[in-house]
Design a protein around this motif. Structure first.
Motif, PDB file in Angstrom:
ATOM      1  N   ASP A 602       0.808  -1.215   0.000  1.00  0.00           N
ATOM      2  CA  ASP A 602       0.000   0.000   0.000  1.00  0.00           C
ATOM      3  C   ASP A 602       0.843   1.268   0.000  1.00  0.00           C
ATOM      4  N   LEU A 603       2.158   1.136  -0.005  1.00  0.00           N
ATOM      5  CA  LEU A 603       2.994   2.326  -0.105  1.00  0.00           C
ATOM      6  C   LEU A 603       2.789   2.975  -1.477  1.00  0.00           C
ATOM      7  N   PRO A 604       2.734   4.301  -1.532  1.00  0.00           N
ATOM      8  CA  PRO A 604       2.547   4.957  -2.838  1.00  0.00           C
ATOM      9  C   PRO A 604       3.602   4.542  -3.859  1.00  0.00           C
ATOM     10  N   GLN A 605       4.849   4.353  -3.401  1.00  0.00           N
ATOM     11  CA  GLN A 605       5.915   3.973  -4.331  1.00  0.00           C
ATOM     12  C   GLN A 605       5.668   2.578  -4.904  1.00  0.00           C
ATOM     13  N   MET A 606       5.196   1.653  -4.030  1.00  0.00           N
ATOM     14  CA  MET A 606       4.976   0.289  -4.493  1.00  0.00           C
ATOM     15  C   MET A 606       3.778   0.228  -5.422  1.00  0.00           C
ATOM     16  N   ARG A 607       2.726   0.995  -5.099  1.00  0.00           N
ATOM     17  CA  ARG A 607       1.572   1.033  -6.003  1.00  0.00           C
ATOM     18  C   ARG A 607       1.991   1.573  -7.370  1.00  0.00           C
ATOM     19  N   ALA A 608       2.896   2.565  -7.351  1.00  0.00           N
ATOM     20  CA  ALA A 608       3.380   3.125  -8.614  1.00  0.00           C
ATOM     21  C   ALA A 608       4.170   2.078  -9.402  1.00  0.00           C
ATOM     22  N   VAL A 609       4.985   1.275  -8.717  1.00  0.00           N
ATOM     23  CA  VAL A 609       5.760   0.227  -9.395  1.00  0.00           C
ATOM     24  C   VAL A 609       4.823  -0.764 -10.082  1.00  0.00           C
ATOM     25  N   LEU A 610       3.772  -1.176  -9.382  1.00  0.00           N
ATOM     26  CA  LEU A 610       2.839  -2.140  -9.963  1.00  0.00           C
ATOM     27  C   LEU A 610       2.109  -1.552 -11.165  1.00  0.00           C
ATOM     28  N   GLU A 611       1.854  -0.254 -11.130  1.00  0.00           N
ATOM     29  CA  GLU A 611       1.254   0.403 -12.298  1.00  0.00           C
ATOM     30  C   GLU A 611       2.247   0.476 -13.449  1.00  0.00           C
ATOM     31  N   ILE A 612       3.505   0.773 -13.125  1.00  0.00           N
ATOM     32  CA  ILE A 612       4.536   0.933 -14.159  1.00  0.00           C
ATOM     33  C   ILE A 612       4.738  -0.359 -14.928  1.00  0.00           C
ATOM     34  N   ILE A 613       4.843  -1.497 -14.222  1.00  0.00           N
ATOM     35  CA  ILE A 613       5.176  -2.749 -14.922  1.00  0.00           C
ATOM     36  C   ILE A 613       4.026  -3.233 -15.801  1.00  0.00           C
ATOM     37  N   GLN A 614       2.844  -2.634 -15.636  1.00  0.00           N
ATOM     38  CA  GLN A 614       1.726  -2.970 -16.515  1.00  0.00           C
ATOM     39  C   GLN A 614       1.458  -1.881 -17.547  1.00  0.00           C
ATOM     40  N   ASP A 615       2.283  -0.847 -17.547  1.00  0.00           N
ATOM     41  CA  ASP A 615       2.136   0.255 -18.488  1.00  0.00           C
ATOM     42  C   ASP A 615       2.583  -0.203 -19.881  1.00  0.00           C
ATOM     43  N   ALA A 616       1.781   0.068 -20.880  1.00  0.00           N
ATOM     44  CA  ALA A 616       2.080  -0.404 -22.239  1.00  0.00           C
ATOM     45  C   ALA A 616       3.386   0.179 -22.760  1.00  0.00           C
ATOM     46  N   GLU A 617       3.634   1.450 -22.501  1.00  0.00           N
ATOM     47  CA  GLU A 617       4.873   2.075 -22.977  1.00  0.00           C
ATOM     48  C   GLU A 617       6.089   1.462 -22.292  1.00  0.00           C
ATOM     49  N   PHE A 618       5.966   1.218 -20.989  1.00  0.00           N
ATOM     50  CA  PHE A 618       7.064   0.563 -20.267  1.00  0.00           C
ATOM     51  C   PHE A 618       7.330  -0.816 -20.856  1.00  0.00           C
ATOM     52  N   GLN A 619       6.303  -1.574 -21.095  1.00  0.00           N
ATOM     53  CA  GLN A 619       6.475  -2.929 -21.620  1.00  0.00           C
ATOM     54  C   GLN A 619       7.105  -2.915 -23.010  1.00  0.00           C
ATOM     55  N   GLN A 620       6.752  -1.918 -23.814  1.00  0.00           N
ATOM     56  CA  GLN A 620       7.392  -1.798 -25.131  1.00  0.00           C
ATOM     57  C   GLN A 620       8.886  -1.523 -24.974  1.00  0.00           C
ATOM     58  N   GLN A 621       9.238  -0.692 -24.010  1.00  0.00           N
ATOM     59  CA  GLN A 621      10.654  -0.399 -23.770  1.00  0.00           C
ATOM     60  C   GLN A 621      11.395  -1.651 -23.328  1.00  0.00           C
ATOM     61  N   VAL A 622      10.741  -2.480 -22.518  1.00  0.00           N
ATOM     62  CA  VAL A 622      11.352  -3.740 -22.070  1.00  0.00           C
ATOM     63  C   VAL A 622      11.536  -4.688 -23.253  1.00  0.00           C
ATOM     64  N   GLN A 623      10.522  -4.795 -24.086  1.00  0.00           N
ATOM     65  CA  GLN A 623      10.604  -5.701 -25.236  1.00  0.00           C
ATOM     66  C   GLN A 623      11.768  -5.316 -26.141  1.00  0.00           C
ATOM     67  N   ALA A 624      12.050  -4.026 -26.245  1.00  0.00           N
ATOM     68  CA  ALA A 624      13.133  -3.565 -27.113  1.00  0.00           C
ATOM     69  C   ALA A 624      14.499  -4.008 -26.598  1.00  0.00           C
ATOM     70  N   LEU A 625      14.596  -4.318 -25.299  1.00  0.00           N
ATOM     71  CA  LEU A 625      15.879  -4.795 -24.761  1.00  0.00           C
ATOM     72  C   LEU A 625      16.220  -6.176 -25.306  1.00  0.00           C
ATOM     73  N   GLY A 626      15.208  -6.977 -25.584  1.00  0.00           N
ATOM     74  CA  GLY A 626      15.419  -8.319 -26.119  1.00  0.00           C
ATOM     75  C   GLY A 626      15.457  -9.367 -25.026  1.00  0.00           C
ATOM     76  N   GLY A 627      14.810 -10.498 -25.305  1.00  0.00           N
ATOM     77  CA  GLY A 627      14.888 -11.620 -24.386  1.00  0.00           C
ATOM     78  C   GLY A 627      13.864 -11.602 -23.269  1.00  0.00           C
ATOM     79  N   TYR A 628      12.903 -10.680 -23.323  1.00  0.00           N
ATOM     80  CA  TYR A 628      11.884 -10.590 -22.269  1.00  0.00           C
ATOM     81  C   TYR A 628      10.498 -10.812 -22.856  1.00  0.00           C
TER      82      TYR A 628
END
Length: 638
Positions: A602-628
């Motif tokens: 319930d920490l604001p930082q942790m809630r933000a992390v969980l939102e980030i890892i499901q963010d479409a733009e973030f996921q596209q950036q991860v995919q560009a790294l390769g192997g994920y």
């Protein structure tokens, strides 16, 4: 020149006393006059007095009317007082008060009538809403004392009272002389920098930057070659213009370390060797009445020595009081042995976890400048201790604002490039927050989580009996309900090999058959466990692989070892191979998850992390790294 060992290792306190109490360090830099707008950050060399009063006339503090207070006496809501236009003057804030007036009535309290007449329902008191001449400053009043660091409000105050220039201490000039035949300039052509044995000369920029931060002026020289004649000549030239000379490298006990002997021959050697780590092989002395310091060549050693010796010297030359480091109570998050007999300056990551400020050590090598870049603070381990235990009370000296440290999440566990990416996104989404990571391996991360020493742990531990990832390990070591398991990504693990794969490796069995030199991850890491699991599947053991017992702590470190010829292969992720332009042979796919304290969800930082890892733009950036693969990212598994 004859090689010479340390004369005598001196305690930090004694060494610092000899340095600061020597007459050469007692003199102040002479005054110089600067324009007031250019004085921010400078140190006043004498008291500064107001040349005129502020304000220099009586003025209105409000928008309204100026009048004689006695003209309003008797006014009341039931008996308004009527005044004609000749009995008052309309004024705005800051306007001079007419000589005939001694009071101001706010415009909101005036009832305006026809033909300039007004009506008041409340009497005014003498000198109400009037700023008297000299209310802020009076001519000849001291505005700033000597030894004051000038700030932006000071500049405005000085200009308002007529001070257009002021005397300040001249910035101490520090000559920074980098020495070493192996050094190449940071701006030299790439062909020079890439030569085998060439080391980028960056310490002079480090030292020069610190000197500027501390109010001095750095005089960086070119690279000085490793000969006694070159070092001596550079020292003589520097003494002509500098107040202090800092010779970088050449202060240890190697065959090309000439600095201590030259200081001794040219002047007075006060100490050679101090009981701190890193930074032990330093030298201090005086030549031609000026302080000279020999700073070790390793960058972290240079940073520590500058903080402990150069900073207090510059403050003294500027007439400033010495500062005690800020210290906050914390606990050590991991057992940390130390070398008894030396006070260790340990760089740490830190965060508040479950009500406690927890510090976790970073890599400790004196050459690892990134440990300073990443550090949240420093923990000093006293010279009379062999280390500290996990959970021990310690003092943290913050290197970042404490508010930022408090706002960060602390991740201790397996290394993955995504953690750095998440930290960057988190800092942009919640400015001032961040994700501090300490890479100790999956199993050590779960143990830190169990001890309450981090918010989350990256993990990718395979159950050798079932082939399942993470769930059985979390259930085994962490109580039910205390930890949530959040899926982050699936990633490819494989052999990282040089471009062209010169050994022709295709499988783990080829490591044995080709006797390829391997570089491994540390025990307790998920990658090491995966390797042992896969070897067992093939009926192989690690002892048959050359280099199996050589360990590194991150995927990028493994890739760097392969890139530089330190190994023929290492097991790691595709993103690390791509980052260093290496080839990759896929071996297995694995699940990388985040084990998170449930009270941190319930920490604001942790809630933000969980939102980030499901963010479409973030996921596209991860995919560009390769192997994920980010399929199912953010799903709670436990």
């Amino acid at each position: 020149m004859e090689r010479r060992r340390y004369l005598r290792k001196t305690s930090l306190a004694d060494c610092l006393a000899a340095w600061l109490q020597h007459p050469s360090a007692a003199r102040l830099t002479e005054p110089e006059t600067v324009a007031t707008p250019l004085a921010r950050g400078r140190i006043t060399a004498a008291p500064v007095y107001a040349l005129r009063s502020v304000p220099h006339f009586h003025c209105s503090a409000m928008d309204g009317i100026a009048l004689r207070a006695e003209a309003t006496f008797g006014a009341a809501e039931t008996r308004p007082k009527r005044l004609d236009g000749g009995q008052y003057t309309v004024v705005d804030t800051g306007d001079p008060i007419p000589e005939t007036a001694d009071s101001v009535v706010m415009v909101e309290e005036v009832r305006w009538l026809e033909e300039g007449a007004i009506e008041l329902i409340e009497a005014a008191s003498p000198w109400q809403h009037i700023r008297l001449a000299g209310e802020d400053l009076v001519t000849t009043e001291m505005v700033l004392p000597s030894g004051h660091a000038v700030r932006a409000p000071d500049i405005a105050a000085l200009l308002s009272c007529g001070v257009r220039e002021l005397p300040v201490r001249r910035r101490p000039r520090v000559a920074v002389l980098p020495t070493g035949d192996e050094l190449v300039d940071a701006f030299a052509p790439a062909a020079e920098q890439d030569q085998t044995g060439a080391i980028m000369e960056t310490n002079s920029h480090l030292i020069g930057g610190l000197v500027a931060e501390w109010g001095g002026e750095a005089l960086r020289s070119g690279i000085v070659r490793d000969t006694p004649e070159a070092v001596r000549q550079a020292l003589h030239a520097a003494l002509e213009t500098a107040d202090v000379v800092a010779l970088n490298a050449g202060s240890s006990a190697g065959r090309e370390d000439f600095v201590p002997r030259i200081i001794e021959e040219e002047g007075e050697l006060l100490a050679h060797g101090v009981d701190i780590m890193p930074g032990k092989p330093m030298a201090i002395g005086v030549v031609r009445g000026k302080p000279v310091i020999g700073i070790p060549g390793y960058p972290v050693s240079a940073w520590v020595v500058c903080e402990q010796f150069l900073k207090p010297l510059l403050r003294q030359l500027l007439g400033l009081a010495q500062l005690q480091p800020e210290r906050v109570a914390a606990v050590m998050g991991r057992k940390t042995p130390s070398c008894m007999g030396n006070e260790e300056f340990l760089r740490v990551k830190a965060a508040r976890v479950g009500g406690r400020l927890v510090a976790v050590p970073l890599p400790r090598g004196a050459s690892l400048l990134n440990s300073v870049v990443r550090a949240d603070g420093v923990v000093r381990i006293p010279a009379n201790l062999e280390g500290v235990e996990a959970g021990d009370s310690i003092w943290l000296e913050p290197l970042r604002p404490l508010e930022q440290i408090e706002a960060s999440l602390l991740a201790v566990g397996s290394h993955d490039l995504l953690l750095d990416l998440i930290s960057d996104w988190l800092n942009r989404r919640l400015p001032g927050a961040g994700l501090s990571s300490a890479h100790v391996g999956s199993l050590a991360g779960l143990m830190a989580l169990r001890r309450g020493e981090c918010h989350l742990a990256g993990t990718h531990l395979i159950d050798e009996a079932t082939g399942e990832y993470n769930l059985s390990w979390v259930r085994r070591y962490l109580p039910d309900g205390d930890v949530a398991l959040i899926h982050l990504a699936e990633r490819e693990q494989g052999l990282i090999v040089p471009r062209g794969n010169p050994k022709g490796l295709r499988s783990l069995r080829d490591l044995v058959e080709q006797q390829a030199l391997f570089i491994n991850r540390q025990r307790g890491s998920g990658t090491r466990q995966l390797l042992d699991y896969l070897l067992g599947q093939e009926g192989l053991t690690g002892d048959r692989i050359p280099g199996y017992h050589r360990e590194l702590y991150t995927h990028l470190a493994v890739a760097a070892a392969v890139k530089t010829g330190g190994a023929d292969a290492g097991l790691g992720i595709l993103a690390a191979a791509r980052a260093l332009e290496l080839d990759f042979i896929p071996i297995a796919s694995e699940r990388y998850d985040l084990a998170v304290r449930t009270d941190a969800l319930d920490l604001p930082q942790m809630r933000a992390v969980l939102e980030i890892i499901q963010d479409a733009e973030f996921q596209q950036q991860v995919q560009a790294l390769g192997g994920y693969s980010m399929r199912g990212s953010g799903q709670r598994l436990l």
